[in-house]
Design a protein around this motif. Structure first.
Motif, PDB file in Angstrom:
ATOM      1  N   ALA A  85      52.507 -11.409  53.470  1.00 44.68           N
ATOM      2  CA  ALA A  85      51.504 -10.605  52.769  1.00 44.68           C
ATOM      3  C   ALA A  85      52.181  -9.527  51.932  1.00 44.68           C
ATOM      4  CB  ALA A  85      50.533  -9.972  53.762  1.00 44.68           C
ATOM      5  N   VAL A  86      53.151  -8.838  52.518  1.00 46.15           N
ATOM      6  CA  VAL A  86      53.875  -7.794  51.798  1.00 46.15           C
ATOM      7  C   VAL A  86      54.600  -8.396  50.597  1.00 46.15           C
ATOM      8  CG1 VAL A  86      55.808  -6.165  51.962  1.00 46.15           C
ATOM      9  CG2 VAL A  86      54.083  -6.246  53.778  1.00 46.15           C
ATOM     10  N   GLU A  87      55.286  -9.510  50.805  1.00 49.58           N
ATOM     11  CA  GLU A  87      56.024 -10.137  49.709  1.00 49.58           C
ATOM     12  C   GLU A  87      55.088 -10.610  48.599  1.00 49.58           C
ATOM     13  OE1 GLU A  87      59.304 -10.016  49.194  1.00 49.58           O
ATOM     14  OE2 GLU A  87      59.291  -8.842  51.034  1.00 49.58           O
ATOM     15  N   ALA A  88      53.947 -11.176  48.957  1.00 49.26           N
ATOM     16  CA  ALA A  88      53.000 -11.649  47.943  1.00 49.26           C
ATOM     17  C   ALA A  88      52.540 -10.498  47.053  1.00 49.26           C
ATOM     18  CB  ALA A  88      51.800 -12.321  48.612  1.00 49.26           C
ATOM     19  N   ILE A  89      52.248  -9.362  47.659  1.00 46.08           N
ATOM     20  CA  ILE A  89      51.799  -8.197  46.884  1.00 46.08           C
ATOM     21  C   ILE A  89      52.944  -7.671  46.026  1.00 46.08           C
ATOM     22  CG2 ILE A  89      50.889  -5.849  47.027  1.00 46.08           C
ATOM     23  CD1 ILE A  89      48.887  -8.182  47.793  1.00 46.08           C
ATOM     24  N   LYS A  90      54.143  -7.592  46.589  1.00 43.62           N
ATOM     25  CA  LYS A  90      55.304  -7.135  45.821  1.00 43.62           C
ATOM     26  C   LYS A  90      55.573  -8.039  44.622  1.00 43.62           C
ATOM     27  CE  LYS A  90      58.170  -4.898  49.343  1.00 43.62           C
ATOM     28  NZ  LYS A  90      59.444  -5.039  50.086  1.00 43.62           N
ATOM     29  N   LEU A  91      55.319  -9.336  44.790  1.00 37.91           N
ATOM     30  CA  LEU A  91      55.576 -10.305  43.723  1.00 37.91           C
ATOM     31  C   LEU A  91      54.473 -10.326  42.661  1.00 37.91           C
ATOM     32  CD1 LEU A  91      57.006 -13.196  45.915  1.00 37.91           C
ATOM     33  CD2 LEU A  91      58.260 -11.856  44.214  1.00 37.91           C
ATOM     34  N   GLY A  92      53.368  -9.627  42.924  1.00 39.45           N
ATOM     35  CA  GLY A  92      52.338  -9.516  41.902  1.00 39.45           C
ATOM     36  C   GLY A  92      50.966 -10.045  42.251  1.00 39.45           C
ATOM     37  N   ALA A  93      50.751 -10.508  43.472  1.00 38.84           N
ATOM     38  CA  ALA A  93      49.406 -10.943  43.858  1.00 38.84           C
ATOM     39  C   ALA A  93      48.507  -9.712  44.021  1.00 38.84           C
ATOM     40  CB  ALA A  93      49.452 -11.725  45.172  1.00 38.84           C
ATOM     41  N   LEU A  94      47.248  -9.852  43.650  1.00 42.14           N
ATOM     42  CA  LEU A  94      46.289  -8.757  43.822  1.00 42.14           C
ATOM     43  C   LEU A  94      45.918  -8.583  45.286  1.00 42.14           C
ATOM     44  CD1 LEU A  94      43.682  -9.366  40.971  1.00 42.14           C
ATOM     45  CD2 LEU A  94      45.372  -7.543  41.124  1.00 42.14           C
ATOM     46  N   HIS A  95      45.678  -9.708  45.949  1.00 45.67           N
ATOM     47  CA  HIS A  95      45.251  -9.691  47.344  1.00 45.67           C
ATOM     48  C   HIS A  95      45.807 -10.898  48.077  1.00 45.67           C
ATOM     49  CE1 HIS A  95      42.616  -6.237  47.298  1.00 45.67           C
ATOM     50  NE2 HIS A  95      42.203  -6.634  46.102  1.00 45.67           N
ATOM     51  N   TYR A  96      45.659 -10.849  49.389  1.00 47.69           N
ATOM     52  CA  TYR A  96      46.172 -11.871  50.295  1.00 47.69           C
ATOM     53  C   TYR A  96      45.061 -12.145  51.287  1.00 47.69           C
ATOM     54  CZ  TYR A  96      49.636 -13.771  53.678  1.00 47.69           C
ATOM     55  OH  TYR A  96      50.376 -14.548  54.536  1.00 47.69           O
ATOM     56  N   LEU A  97      44.522 -13.341  51.263  1.00 51.35           N
ATOM     57  CA  LEU A  97      43.427 -13.711  52.155  1.00 51.35           C
ATOM     58  C   LEU A  97      43.876 -14.778  53.134  1.00 51.35           C
ATOM     59  CD1 LEU A  97      40.591 -14.143  49.480  1.00 51.35           C
ATOM     60  CD2 LEU A  97      40.998 -12.151  50.950  1.00 51.35           C
ATOM     61  N   THR A  98      43.236 -14.775  54.299  1.00 53.21           N
ATOM     62  CA  THR A  98      43.531 -15.811  55.277  1.00 53.21           C
ATOM     63  C   THR A  98      42.388 -16.826  55.304  1.00 53.21           C
ATOM     64  OG1 THR A  98      42.566 -14.483  57.057  1.00 53.21           O
ATOM     65  CG2 THR A  98      44.943 -14.316  56.731  1.00 53.21           C
ATOM     66  N   LYS A  99      42.770 -18.083  55.538  1.00 55.37           N
ATOM     67  CA  LYS A  99      41.770 -19.140  55.682  1.00 55.37           C
ATOM     68  C   LYS A  99      41.138 -19.001  57.047  1.00 55.37           C
ATOM     69  CE  LYS A  99      43.990 -22.541  52.673  1.00 55.37           C
ATOM     70  NZ  LYS A  99      44.681 -23.827  52.617  1.00 55.37           N
TER      71      LYS A  99
END
Length: 179
Positions: free
Chosen positions: A90-104
């Motif tokens: 989750a941290v890496e996704a946000i650092k890489l530029g994702a707005l949000h991180y959702l779980t299925k």
């Protein structure tokens, strides 16, 4: 009024088809990709407003894909959706530029809402229970796996365990009740 273009990247064709239909009913034009390679091909041919990227796919992971999508289309809004959630990814996704991180599982309305929320939720409830040991282990494995660019053998060496043991642990992700 033009429809917003939506790129859906997920290796589960059933999930992808159901979500694509739900998004189309909400006014989006949807293109689907089953892996990072097909997503890169679509992004080179079409312009998108939004991208929903699965984290765990055959080949390159969704984490690898995020900066590539941004490089191709800097204004693209990206949300990561995964069944393999961890704090590290989750941290890496946000650092890489994702707005949000959702779980299925997440439905179309939750996904659309993630693209429109521009700020965090300070009133989000904090879990008063300590994190279970199997969850801490899972988080650590995910962190080292990300550091090794998804290479299972390299991750197993760094963790001091046999590759097959690591593969078994990765298949036994912690349950949602452990969070």
């Amino acid at each position: 009024m033009t429809q917003s273009a939506f790129l859906l990247v997920d290796d589960d064709p059933t999930f992808g088809n159901v979500l694509a239909r739900s998004l189309q009913k909400r006014g989006f034009t949807v293109s689907t990709a089953i892996d990072a390679n097909s997503a890169r091909e679509l992004i080179s041919q079409h312009s998108f407003d939004y991208a929903l990227v699965d984290l765990n796919m055959p080949g390159d992971s969704g984490l690898t894909l995020i900066p590539q999508l941004h490089a191709a289309q800097p204004a693209l809004k990206i949300v990561v959706l995964t069944g393999y959630a961890s704090i590290a990814t989750a941290v890496e996704a946000i650092k890489l530029g994702a707005l949000h991180y959702l779980t299925k599982p997440a439905d179309a309305d939750e996904i659309i809402a993630a693209f429109t929320r521009n700020e965090g939720q300070a009133d989000m409830p904090v879990n008063p229970k300590p994190v279970p040991l199997n969850r801490v282990e899972w988080e650590h494995i995910q962190k080292v796996l990300a550091e090794c660019d998804g290479n299972i053998s390299a991750t197993a060496r760094r963790l001091g365990m046999h590759r097959r043991t690591l593969q078994r642990k990765l298949q036994k992700r912690p349950s949602r009740a452990d969070e």
